[in-house]
Design an enzyme around this catalytic site. Structure first.
Site, PDB file in Angstrom:
ATOM      1  N   LYS A 173       0.844  -1.188   0.000  1.00 36.89           N
ATOM      2  CA  LYS A 173       0.000   0.000   0.000  1.00 36.89           C
ATOM      3  C   LYS A 173       0.880   1.238   0.000  1.00 36.89           C
ATOM      4  O   LYS A 173       1.500   1.581   1.001  1.00 36.89           O
ATOM      5  CB  LYS A 173      -0.920   0.026   1.225  1.00 36.89           C
ATOM      6  CG  LYS A 173      -2.059   1.020   1.052  1.00 36.89           C
ATOM      7  CD  LYS A 173      -2.453   1.730   2.319  1.00 36.89           C
ATOM      8  CE  LYS A 173      -1.431   2.682   2.832  1.00 36.89           C
ATOM      9  NZ  LYS A 173      -1.196   3.881   2.032  1.00 36.89           N
TER      10      LYS A 173
ATOM     11  N   GLU B 162      11.176   1.279   9.284  1.00 39.02           N
ATOM     12  CA  GLU B 162      12.110   2.310   8.803  1.00 39.02           C
ATOM     13  C   GLU B 162      11.427   3.643   9.101  1.00 39.02           C
ATOM     14  O   GLU B 162      10.552   4.078   8.360  1.00 39.02           O
ATOM     15  CB  GLU B 162      12.341   2.147   7.296  1.00 39.02           C
ATOM     16  CG  GLU B 162      12.975   0.822   6.901  1.00 39.02           C
ATOM     17  CD  GLU B 162      14.455   0.721   7.267  1.00 39.02           C
ATOM     18  OE1 GLU B 162      15.062   1.740   7.635  1.00 39.02           O
ATOM     19  OE2 GLU B 162      14.986  -0.391   7.203  1.00 39.02           O
TER      20      GLU B 162
ATOM     21  N   CYS C  40      14.275  10.955   5.228  1.00 38.24           N
ATOM     22  CA  CYS C  40      14.525  10.551   6.612  1.00 38.24           C
ATOM     23  C   CYS C  40      16.009  10.717   6.937  1.00 38.24           C
ATOM     24  O   CYS C  40      16.388  10.887   8.085  1.00 38.24           O
ATOM     25  CB  CYS C  40      14.097   9.106   6.815  1.00 38.24           C
ATOM     26  SG  CYS C  40      14.799   8.016   5.566  1.00 38.24           S
TER      27      CYS C  40
ATOM     28  N   GLU D  51      11.963  16.614  13.545  1.00 42.13           N
ATOM     29  CA  GLU D  51      12.300  16.297  12.148  1.00 42.13           C
ATOM     30  C   GLU D  51      11.739  17.426  11.267  1.00 42.13           C
ATOM     31  O   GLU D  51      10.523  17.665  11.240  1.00 42.13           O
ATOM     32  CB  GLU D  51      11.679  14.944  11.763  1.00 42.13           C
ATOM     33  CG  GLU D  51      12.151  14.436  10.419  1.00 42.13           C
ATOM     34  CD  GLU D  51      11.587  13.050  10.075  1.00 42.13           C
ATOM     35  OE1 GLU D  51      10.486  12.706  10.534  1.00 42.13           O
ATOM     36  OE2 GLU D  51      12.264  12.320   9.321  1.00 42.13           O
TER      37      GLU D  51
HETATM   38  P1  NAD Z   1       3.371   8.532   7.429  1.00 50.50           P
HETATM   39  O1  NAD Z   1       3.801   7.735   8.618  1.00 50.50           O
HETATM   40  O2  NAD Z   1       2.358   9.565   7.623  1.00 50.50           O
HETATM   41  O3  NAD Z   1       2.812   7.566   6.292  1.00 50.50           O
HETATM   42  C1  NAD Z   1       3.582   6.497   5.788  1.00 50.50           C
HETATM   43  C2  NAD Z   1       2.629   5.454   5.214  1.00 50.50           C
HETATM   44  O4  NAD Z   1       1.815   4.939   6.270  1.00 50.50           O
HETATM   45  C3  NAD Z   1       1.661   5.999   4.170  1.00 50.50           C
HETATM   46  O5  NAD Z   1       1.434   4.998   3.201  1.00 50.50           O
HETATM   47  C4  NAD Z   1       0.402   6.223   4.973  1.00 50.50           C
HETATM   48  O6  NAD Z   1      -0.761   6.173   4.190  1.00 50.50           O
HETATM   49  C5  NAD Z   1       0.451   5.062   5.927  1.00 50.50           C
HETATM   50  N1  NAD Z   1      -0.292   5.234   7.175  1.00 50.50           N
HETATM   51  C6  NAD Z   1      -0.554   6.377   7.842  1.00 50.50           C
HETATM   52  N2  NAD Z   1      -1.251   6.101   8.968  1.00 50.50           N
HETATM   53  C7  NAD Z   1      -1.424   4.749   9.002  1.00 50.50           C
HETATM   54  C8  NAD Z   1      -2.055   3.852   9.911  1.00 50.50           C
HETATM   55  N3  NAD Z   1      -2.649   4.285  11.019  1.00 50.50           N
HETATM   56  N4  NAD Z   1      -2.051   2.538   9.626  1.00 50.50           N
HETATM   57  C9  NAD Z   1      -1.446   2.067   8.519  1.00 50.50           C
HETATM   58  N5  NAD Z   1      -0.830   2.869   7.621  1.00 50.50           N
HETATM   59  C10 NAD Z   1      -0.812   4.196   7.873  1.00 50.50           C
HETATM   60  O7  NAD Z   1       4.724   9.110   6.813  1.00 50.50           O
HETATM   61  P2  NAD Z   1       4.881  10.026   5.516  1.00 50.50           P
HETATM   62  O8  NAD Z   1       4.455  11.398   5.880  1.00 50.50           O
HETATM   63  O9  NAD Z   1       4.293   9.377   4.328  1.00 50.50           O
HETATM   64  O10 NAD Z   1       6.465   9.971   5.321  1.00 50.50           O
HETATM   65  C11 NAD Z   1       7.326  10.767   6.028  1.00 50.50           C
HETATM   66  C12 NAD Z   1       7.950  10.041   7.194  1.00 50.50           C
HETATM   67  O11 NAD Z   1       8.555   8.836   6.732  1.00 50.50           O
HETATM   68  C13 NAD Z   1       9.066  10.828   7.839  1.00 50.50           C
HETATM   69  O12 NAD Z   1       8.975  10.740   9.240  1.00 50.50           O
HETATM   70  C14 NAD Z   1      10.332  10.122   7.341  1.00 50.50           C
HETATM   71  O13 NAD Z   1      11.446  10.277   8.177  1.00 50.50           O
HETATM   72  C15 NAD Z   1       9.872   8.716   7.254  1.00 50.50           C
HETATM   73  N6  NAD Z   1      10.716   7.955   6.319  1.00 50.50           N
HETATM   74  C16 NAD Z   1      11.586   7.049   6.833  1.00 50.50           C
HETATM   75  C17 NAD Z   1      12.442   6.344   5.985  1.00 50.50           C
HETATM   76  C18 NAD Z   1      13.412   5.339   6.535  1.00 50.50           C
HETATM   77  O14 NAD Z   1      13.902   4.530   5.759  1.00 50.50           O
HETATM   78  N7  NAD Z   1      13.730   5.344   7.816  1.00 50.50           N
HETATM   79  C19 NAD Z   1      12.399   6.576   4.608  1.00 50.50           C
HETATM   80  C20 NAD Z   1      11.495   7.515   4.107  1.00 50.50           C
HETATM   81  C21 NAD Z   1      10.651   8.199   4.988  1.00 50.50           C
END
Ligand code: NAD
Length: 523
Positions: A218, A294, A328, A425
């Protein structure tokens, strides 16, 4: 002067604005409309906007859709399916049904599918880059860089599929034998973020396919198109139906919750924010589901007085501005020795000031828009907080007017220790510079965070480099370089940046279980 020039370029990028369509029937028509070029429309239309379940493309069972927007205009690009709970269940059913056949498919065949997909992505890089820029906003050159990175996971794991080994040894008492074998873990769930719409997928999908796992993926609702394009390519590369299932959904938690609770699932791999990761770990605990997380980062960028200053500034530009700071791994705070901090900050400000901001599809653009208005406003709030507490704006420090969610590349000098920008962040193009006097102080400041993804360290003193590397509490370190991402290396964090590794042989292990056979040879 430069700010005015940047404003002009941003506004020039949305010259196709044709106004809102009031009273329009569908959600898409109700959005502000922007004219796409014929090539832009063609790449958007070339990708299926449906769910990919069991090897076929289908609309959501309830007929609902999600509008995908271009963050550089706020305009609608297209609609994609909004999966119902029945659709999500069907996707998992398909993954489970395909499990046995895929697990027992010859490793070479599994690897060959990945290799063919890699070749297809190479051929279509121009189109995928445009698609990525349209849905995510990053400049075309950054999209191409992500595609190279993403595609390397397919190539790397196409090669790893045939190197899944166990071991055989004589028991310590000399009588029995120890045999271990690695087996595909089983059906997986993948949830990915919007910031790297392709790479965050291939880092999971590549090793899972190579290991013989099936999966439901997803992507983030903001950027579903690259994942749909990837599914289309893997289908064309010969991936059997049901191995990869892609569902797009408006309400991710509602859609994925029942799947996480399903006892047939064996693995959940999530990339995204720490807060969502935390709640997924809780949900996964009900089934004692194996998880990889991650999560977020707050990377320190430490520059010692003996560093090559130009090399450090170069590294800072990459660590900070790759993906417009929406990474990230983005350098979140710059800890610079007090004797060189001013010179470093001035040089960095000069470089940041020279960056062209605008719609990523235009030539010569270095910085695209933030993903949405909320993210841009959050970035500005952090800058305002730092300035109110005494930080100096060396360049930037403001949003750019016009449609789209642009923020000027910003450098803040003399940032006080209590500024939120140092502990939260940022996820945007803002570089706060603060100082330290001693090595101990630098290490303590670098580690003073709940996150532990990556740290950057610049020094020419080899002994110091090793001393500090060993004391930094992060999963990864960039030593005299501003980027660590590499398909052949283990990417991942410690502390609240999560656990599990993606890339390299370690990334393959995430999709394999070890089975141990205690062998009685008789006599
Ligand atoms: P997010 O956590 O809001 O969303 C990530 C994914 O989770 C999306 O697909 C979203 O639809 C889904 N999601 C949101 N709430 C959910 C729930 N309750 N249950 C299941 N799925 C859910 O993050 P974002 O805004 O899309 O991305 C930014 C964040 O991702 C930043 O904090 C960044 O640091 C992190 N990130 C980490 C890495 C890594 O490898 N460590 C890489 C890229 C991004």
């Amino acid at each position: 002067m430069l700010a005015r020039e940047q404003r002009r370029r941003v506004q020039g990028g949305v010259a196709g604005l044709t106004g809102e369509a009031f009273g329009a029937a569908s959600m898409l028509e109700a959005m502000p409309q922007f004219e796409l070029t014929s090539r832009e429309s063609a790449v958007v239309e070339a990708v299926p906007h449906q769910l990919f379940i069991g090897g076929s493309w289908r609309d959501a069972s309830g007929g609902s859709t999600i509008v995908v927007q271009d963050p550089s205009t706020g305009g609608a690009l297209c609609e994609v399916a909004d999966a119902s709970l029945e659709d999500a269940a069907a996707a998992l059913d398909a993954a489970c049904a395909a499990g046995e056949a895929w697990r027992t498919t010859a490793p070479r065949e599994r690897g060959d599918v990945l290799r063919r997909a890699y070749e297809l992505i190479l051929e279509r890089t121009e189109d995928i880059a445009l698609l990525m820029t349209l849905e995510m906003g990053k400049p075309i050159k950054e999209s191409k860089a992500e595609i190279t990175y993403a595609n390397n996971f397919l190539r790397w794991y196409s090669e790893e599929a045939v190197r899944i080994n166990g071991r055989f040894s004589v028991n310590e008492n000399g009588a029995g034998r120890v045999l271990t074998m690695k087996q595909a873990i089983g059906p997986c769930l993948f949830i990915t973020p919007w910031n790297f719409p392709l790479a965050m997928g291939t880092r999971k999908i590549g090793p899972a396919i190579a290991a013989g796992c099936t999966m439901v993926v997803k992507p983030a609702k903001q950027t579903p198109l690259c994942m749909l394009a990837l599914a289309q390519i893997l289908e064309e590369a010969g991936l059997p139906g049901g191995v990869l299932n892609v569902i797009t959904a408006e309400k991710s938690g509602d859609t994925m919750g029942p799947l996480i609770a399903d006892p047939r699932v064996r693995k959940l791999s999530f990339t995204g924010s720490t807060s969502v990761g935390r709640s997924l770990i809780k949900q996964a605990s009900e089934q004692v589901l194996k998880v990889s997380m991650e999560l977020g980062g707050n990377a320190p960028f430490v520059v010692f007085e003996d560093a090559d200053l130009d090399q450090a500034v170069e590294g800072a530009m990459i660590a900070k501005m790759r993906n417009m700071g929406e990474a990230c791994t983005s350098a979140n705070r710059f800890h610079v020795h007090e004797s060189i901090a001013e010179e470093f900050a001035d040089k960095l400000a000069q470089r940041m000031d020279a960056m062209a901001v605008g719609r990523g599809t235009e030539d010569g653009i270095d910085v695209g828009p933030m993903i949405n208005a909320d993210e841009r406003d959050k970035v500005h709030e952090l800058v305002e907080d730092a300035v109110a507490k005494g930080a100096r704006v060396l360049t930037g420090g403001e949003s750019i007017e016009g449609p789209g969610h642009f923020y000027r590349p910003t450098v803040l000098g003399s940032v006080p220790k209590d500024a939120r920008v140092l502990s939260e962040e940022i996820f945007g193009p803002v570089a706060p510079v603060t100082t330290f006097a001693t090595e101990d102080e630098a290490v303590a400041a670098a580690n003073d965070t709940e996150y532990g993804l990556v740290a950057y360290l610049f020094t020419r003193d080899l002994e110091r480099a090793f001393r500090v590397v060993e004391r930094l509490e992060t999963g990864m370190i960039g030593l005299n370089q501003g980027m660590v991402s590499n398909a052949g290396a283990p990417f991942g964090g410690v502390k609240q940046s999560g656990f599990g590794r993606e890339g390299g042989p370690e990334g393959m292990e995430e999709y394999l279980e070890t089975k141990y056979v205690a062998m009685n040879l008789g006599g």
